[in-house]
Design an enzyme around this catalytic site. Structure first.
Site, mmCIF file in Angstrom:
data_model
loop_
_atom_site.group_PDB
_atom_site.id
_atom_site.type_symbol
_atom_site.label_atom_id
_atom_site.label_comp_id
_atom_site.label_asym_id
_atom_site.label_seq_id
_atom_site.Cartn_x
_atom_site.Cartn_y
_atom_site.Cartn_z
ATOM 1 N N SER A 8 0.864 -1.185 0.000
ATOM 2 C CA SER A 8 0.000 0.000 0.000
ATOM 3 C C SER A 8 0.894 1.227 0.000
ATOM 4 C CB SER A 8 -0.954 0.000 1.204
ATOM 5 O OG SER A 8 -0.256 -0.190 2.408
ATOM 6 N N GLU A 10 1.236 5.532 0.588
ATOM 7 C CA GLU A 10 0.657 6.730 1.219
ATOM 8 C C GLU A 10 1.149 7.996 0.498
ATOM 9 O OE1 GLU A 10 0.632 6.733 5.536
ATOM 10 O OE2 GLU A 10 1.293 8.820 5.507
ATOM 11 N N ASP A 101 -2.141 15.541 15.755
ATOM 12 C CA ASP A 101 -1.485 16.432 16.727
ATOM 13 C C ASP A 101 -2.062 17.810 16.519
ATOM 14 O OD1 ASP A 101 0.305 14.509 17.831
ATOM 15 O OD2 ASP A 101 1.407 14.596 15.933
ATOM 16 N N PHE A 208 11.846 14.844 10.602
ATOM 17 C CA PHE A 208 10.629 14.018 10.777
ATOM 18 C C PHE A 208 10.794 13.065 11.961
ATOM 19 C CE2 PHE A 208 8.177 13.117 6.552
ATOM 20 C CZ PHE A 208 7.887 14.447 6.430
ATOM 21 N N HIS A 258 3.628 -0.947 3.850
ATOM 22 C CA HIS A 258 2.950 0.325 3.553
ATOM 23 C C HIS A 258 4.038 1.376 3.345
ATOM 24 C CE1 HIS A 258 -0.238 3.412 3.892
ATOM 25 N NE2 HIS A 258 0.645 4.116 4.579
#
Ligand code: FAD
Length: 281
Positions: A8, A10, A101, A208, A258
């Site tokens: 998958s 994103e 968040d 990140f 993913h």
């Protein structure tokens, strides 16, 4: 365990018409790897609501399964209901349900303080038809009081009606497998699919990772720092690290992979080719 792991991908929503065209070109290329579904992130507090909706609509129009992300923090029940109804009208069958968040400047957390409450709300309001994904954290969520409470809260998301989970990215396969063992001991038997972050840029990755609590092992961080101004070496090293990670995960029977594509084709294609996922013509 599943013997045919699913892919998958994103994406994040673009900010302009040009960005949207570029994203659909990336999407079209990556569809040749025949993922089970793709997903589109959502800015907590609704900051990308229109962009996410538009991208999901465009991707669904290509006939591929597309899962919008949805965050609860800062939103009212009515907001969430109308967003989900909009997705159902488009034909969405899968959602990635998150707390999110609170964006800086926003102080009101609203009705949905944790993802568990949003999962429960979706089930209560919309029934059992939607497939609900939730987030899991092999390196543990930065706010978690302890590893075991993090797992207990994950269990509560499944008890509230989640079907499967996608993990935050990580670079140490042992962290994932130890997390899975602990999750199983806590009574979680649903699929927990590892999230895979291709390594292509030192500054972005370290920023990140520091923010989301994903650990970059010291030996990897040191090499990336060394190669930060040498794009070719950094990408070759990154490809090697992530490919080995994927092999390790696949050899041990993960249900899927993913990919955090960062809206780029090549890094994902390169890894998938090396780990044996064939592209259709
Ligand atoms: P929760 O499951 O609610 O957990 C948050 C924290 O609270 C954890 O520390 C947990 O241990 C703790 N906790 C949970 N329940 C309770 C409770 N009842 N009492 C006390 N503590 C509790 N963010 C976005 O803004 N948009 C996105 O599209 C997006 N997509 C993501 C996709 C994936 C696969 C992942 C892994 C993360 C994504 N995120 C996204 C980031 C996510 O929103 C943040 O990590 C956020 O801080 C936590 O969201 P959650 O759904 O995991 O929260």
């Amino acid at each position: 365990m599943n013997t045919t792991p699913e892919l998958s991908f994103e994406f994040f929503p673009p900010r302009s018409k040009e960005g949207s065209e570029k994203l659909m070109a990336v999407h079209s290329e990556l569809m040749r790897l025949e993922p089970q579904f793709v997903s589109v992130t959502y800015g907590a507090g609704g900051s990308t609501q229109d962009g996410t909706f538009e991208a999901v609509k465009n991707m669904l129009a290509t006939g591929n399964s597309t899962a919008p992300h949805l965050t609860g923090v800062g939103s009212s029940r009515d907001d969430i209901k109308s967003i989900i109804q909009g997705y159902l009208d488009l034909g969405v069958k899968r959602l990635v349900v998150l707390r999110g968040d609170l964006p800086s400047g926003m102080v009101e957390r609203g009705h949905f303080k944790y993802a568990e409450q949003l999962v429960q709300f979706v089930r209560d309001e919309f029934g059992d038809d939607l497939h609900l994904e939730v987030a899991a954290y092999p390196d543990f969520h930065p706010e978690s009081a302890s590893p075991s409470t993090d797992i207990q809260y994950l269990k509560r998301k499944f008890d509230a009606g989640a079907n499967s989970a996608i993990t935050q990215y990580f670079f140490n396969a042992d962290s994932y497998f130890s997390f899975i063992d602990e999750a199983q001991r806590a009574g979680i038997d649903a699929p927990i699919v590892p999230g895979i972050m291709p390594i292509t840029n030192y500054a972005t990755l370290t920023r990140f990772s520091d923010a989301c609590g994903a650990e970059i092992p010291r030996w990897i961080r040191a090499r990336l720092e060394q190669y930060q101004h040498d794009e070719k070496s950094l990408k070759a090293f990154g490809l090697d690290v992530v490919t080995h990670l994927c092999f390790d995960l696949l050899d041990n029977g993960v249900p899927g992979l993913h990919f955090y594509t960062l809206n780029k084709t090549e890094p994902v294609q390169d890894i998938c080719k090396l780990i044996g996922f064939e592209q259709t013509k």
